[in-house]
Design a protein around this motif. Structure first.
Motif, short mmCIF file in Angstrom:
data_model
loop_
_atom_site.label_atom_id
_atom_site.label_comp_id
_atom_site.label_asym_id
_atom_site.label_seq_id
_atom_site.Cartn_x
_atom_site.Cartn_y
_atom_site.Cartn_z
N VAL A 245 8.65 7.18 -20.81
CA VAL A 245 7.30 6.84 -20.37
C VAL A 245 7.21 5.38 -19.97
N ARG A 246 7.86 4.50 -20.72
CA ARG A 246 7.83 3.08 -20.35
C ARG A 246 8.55 2.84 -19.03
N ALA A 247 9.63 3.58 -18.78
CA ALA A 247 10.31 3.48 -17.49
C ALA A 247 9.42 3.99 -16.36
N LEU A 248 8.66 5.05 -16.65
CA LEU A 248 7.71 5.57 -15.68
C LEU A 248 6.66 4.52 -15.35
N VAL A 249 6.12 3.88 -16.38
CA VAL A 249 5.10 2.84 -16.19
C VAL A 249 5.67 1.67 -15.39
N SER A 250 6.88 1.24 -15.73
CA SER A 250 7.49 0.12 -15.01
C SER A 250 7.63 0.42 -13.53
N GLY A 251 8.12 1.63 -13.22
CA GLY A 251 8.26 2.01 -11.82
C GLY A 251 6.92 2.11 -11.12
N TRP A 252 5.93 2.62 -11.83
CA TRP A 252 4.59 2.78 -11.25
C TRP A 252 3.99 1.42 -10.88
N LEU A 253 4.18 0.45 -11.78
CA LEU A 253 3.69 -0.89 -11.50
C LEU A 253 4.43 -1.50 -10.31
N THR A 254 5.71 -1.22 -10.20
CA THR A 254 6.49 -1.71 -9.07
C THR A 254 5.95 -1.18 -7.75
N VAL A 255 5.55 0.09 -7.74
CA VAL A 255 4.98 0.68 -6.52
C VAL A 255 3.66 0.01 -6.17
N GLY A 256 2.78 -0.17 -7.16
CA GLY A 256 1.50 -0.82 -6.91
C GLY A 256 1.67 -2.22 -6.36
N ARG A 257 2.61 -2.96 -6.90
CA ARG A 257 2.87 -4.32 -6.41
C ARG A 257 3.43 -4.28 -4.99
N TRP A 258 4.26 -3.28 -4.71
CA TRP A 258 4.82 -3.13 -3.36
C TRP A 258 3.71 -2.84 -2.36
N ILE A 259 2.76 -1.97 -2.72
CA ILE A 259 1.66 -1.63 -1.82
C ILE A 259 0.86 -2.88 -1.47
N GLU A 260 0.54 -3.67 -2.48
CA GLU A 260 -0.28 -4.86 -2.24
C GLU A 260 0.47 -5.92 -1.43
N SER A 261 1.77 -5.97 -1.55
CA SER A 261 2.57 -6.97 -0.83
C SER A 261 3.03 -6.50 0.55
N ASN A 262 2.88 -5.20 0.82
CA ASN A 262 3.38 -4.62 2.07
C ASN A 262 2.34 -3.67 2.66
N GLN A 263 1.17 -4.21 2.98
CA GLN A 263 0.07 -3.36 3.43
C GLN A 263 0.40 -2.58 4.70
N ALA A 264 1.06 -3.21 5.66
CA ALA A 264 1.39 -2.51 6.90
C ALA A 264 2.37 -1.36 6.63
N LYS A 265 3.38 -1.64 5.83
CA LYS A 265 4.35 -0.60 5.48
C LYS A 265 3.70 0.50 4.65
N ALA A 266 2.76 0.11 3.78
CA ALA A 266 2.08 1.09 2.95
C ALA A 266 1.25 2.04 3.82
N ARG A 267 0.58 1.48 4.81
CA ARG A 267 -0.20 2.33 5.72
C ARG A 267 0.71 3.27 6.51
N GLN A 268 1.87 2.77 6.87
CA GLN A 268 2.83 3.62 7.58
C GLN A 268 3.32 4.74 6.66
N ALA A 269 3.55 4.40 5.39
CA ALA A 269 3.99 5.42 4.43
C ALA A 269 2.91 6.48 4.24
N ALA A 270 1.64 6.04 4.15
CA ALA A 270 0.54 6.99 4.01
C ALA A 270 0.42 7.87 5.25
N ARG A 271 0.65 7.27 6.40
CA ARG A 271 0.60 8.03 7.66
C ARG A 271 1.61 9.17 7.62
N THR A 272 2.80 8.88 7.13
CA THR A 272 3.85 9.89 7.08
C THR A 272 3.55 10.97 6.04
N THR A 273 3.20 10.54 4.83
CA THR A 273 2.98 11.48 3.74
C THR A 273 1.74 12.33 3.95
N LEU A 274 0.66 11.70 4.45
CA LEU A 274 -0.61 12.41 4.62
C LEU A 274 -0.70 13.14 5.95
#
Length: 374
Positions: A245-274
């Motif tokens: 669970v702690r490893a899950l939390v660590s990875g989850w926080l990493t994703v959230g930080r990536w989204i905030e630091s890479n807004q353009a890439k995050a929107r592209q990722a959402a475009r693909t997934t959604l």
């Protein structure tokens, strides 16, 4: 390693024993390679296909590239089906609206909140109350006696409508609130089936772009900030698998930080997934991801009090104990150690939320705070 696994979708209501068993089988159907079966701990996690879900961005952020975990994602149509799958053992965890987590806590369901994924704030608004292009509704006061659409009754969208009505001093009993599935919202609003609609992204932008709909109010006008999505987990499974669970939390926080630091890439990722257009992904609203995942407890208390006041949930016999068991204790046990490992980062925007007055809090804000907020 992690993967998005497409699963059959199930309706929000009318669950039968057969549908629950089918749901559980679907959630358990993901397969991993022999290498990963030996090397990585598998975590089965359910999510919804909306842009506020951290799950949508996991393939792009790739937080478990070291293969410490194999997150097996299953897509569902609604939060209730995710809850059913966790309770029946088909899932270990799920990403849900904060209002759903509050509902679970108020009923004593043993599914605890690991962390808060994101918030809507005045600087990063999310849901919006929309009206048709030619509507005569010009202010919140004009909603008196009208019909308002929401995703489903009892959801965060419903709570947002109620707080906007409170701001306009409108008795909710003088307003008709009806459920409208997100894929139908833009068309239903344009066709006059409802007078106004509380719409999540990107449905609100679709209504603007295709039908000329206009914004009546941003949901943060009624709730200055509010938690949007949270990560929940089966309490017994978490207790037996602390390191996973702690490893899950660590990875989850990493994703959230990536989204905030890479807004353009995050929107592209959402475009693909959604599966949405570039034009839509470029303009849709995104909430503010929490860089450290710790719940802003005054916001959780306000959400709970709002739902109780409007009879969306029954009051807990001991609200303070409920908040401790479902939100504070899991954060202390899983999030704080994960932050000690990966490092806590500066997140002044999230940390500042705890001092903002909220409409359903009657005591000093410090009385609602968690140990990390004092």
């Amino acid at each position: 390693m992690s993967s998005i696994v497409q699963k059959p979708l199930y309706p929000l209501g009318g669950l039968t024993r057969r549908s629950v068993l089918a749901l559980t089988a679907a959630a358990a159907a993901s397969q991993i390679s022999p290498f990963n079966a030996r090397a990585a701990a598998a975590v089965k996690l359910g999510y919804l296909n909306i842009n506020a879900m951290t799950s949508v961005y996991v393939p792009a952020a790739n937080p478990w590239s070291d293969k410490t975990l194999d997150i097996q994602f299953s897509k569902f149509q609604g939060g209730p089906t995710i809850i059913q799958a966790i309770q029946s053992g088909g899932l270990h965890a799920g990403e849900l609206a904060a209002s759903v987590a509050i509902s679970l806590a108020s009923r004593g369901i043993p599914i605890v909140c690991l962390l808060t994924c994101n918030h809507a704030t005045s600087t990063r608004p999310y849901n919006r109350m929309m009206v048709a292009k030619d509507s005569k509704i010009r202010s919140l006061g004009d909603l008196d006696g009208k019909t308002i659409g929401v995703l489903a009754l009892g959801t965060l969208d419903h709570v947002e409508v109620l707080t906007l009505l409170k701001k306009a001093d409108i008795d909710p009993r003088r307003v008709k609130i009806v459920p409208v599935p997100v894929p139908n919202q833009a068309q239903a609003l344009a066709a006059g089936q409802v007078d106004a609609m509380m719409m999540p992204p990107p449905a609100d932008s679709v209504a603007e772009m295709q039908f000329g709909a206009r914004m009546l109010a941003d949901a943060t006008e009624g709730l200055p900030y509010y938690p949007v999505e949270v990560l929940v987990v089966d309490a017994a499974w978490a207790e037996a698998n602390t390191e996973t669970v702690r490893a899950l939390v660590s990875g989850w926080l990493t994703v959230g930080r990536w989204i905030e630091s890479n807004q353009a890439k995050a929107r592209q990722a959402a475009r693909t997934t959604l599966g949405i257009s570039a034009e839509l992904s470029d303009v849709m609203h995104l909430p503010r991801w929490c860089l450290n995942g710790l719940p802003v407890m005054p916001g959780m208390w306000n959400l709970y009090n709002t739902m109780v006041a409007n009879k969306l949930v029954d009051p807990s016999p001991d609200p303070a104990a409920m908040m401790k068991r479902y939100f504070i204790d899991p954060a202390m046990k899983y999030v704080i150690p994960a932050l000690q490992e990966i490092g806590r980062v500066d997140d002044k925007e999230t940390d500042s939320l705890k001092s903002i007055p909220l409409p359903y809090l009657t005591e000093d804000l410090r009385n609602y705070s968690a140990p990390w907020e004092v």
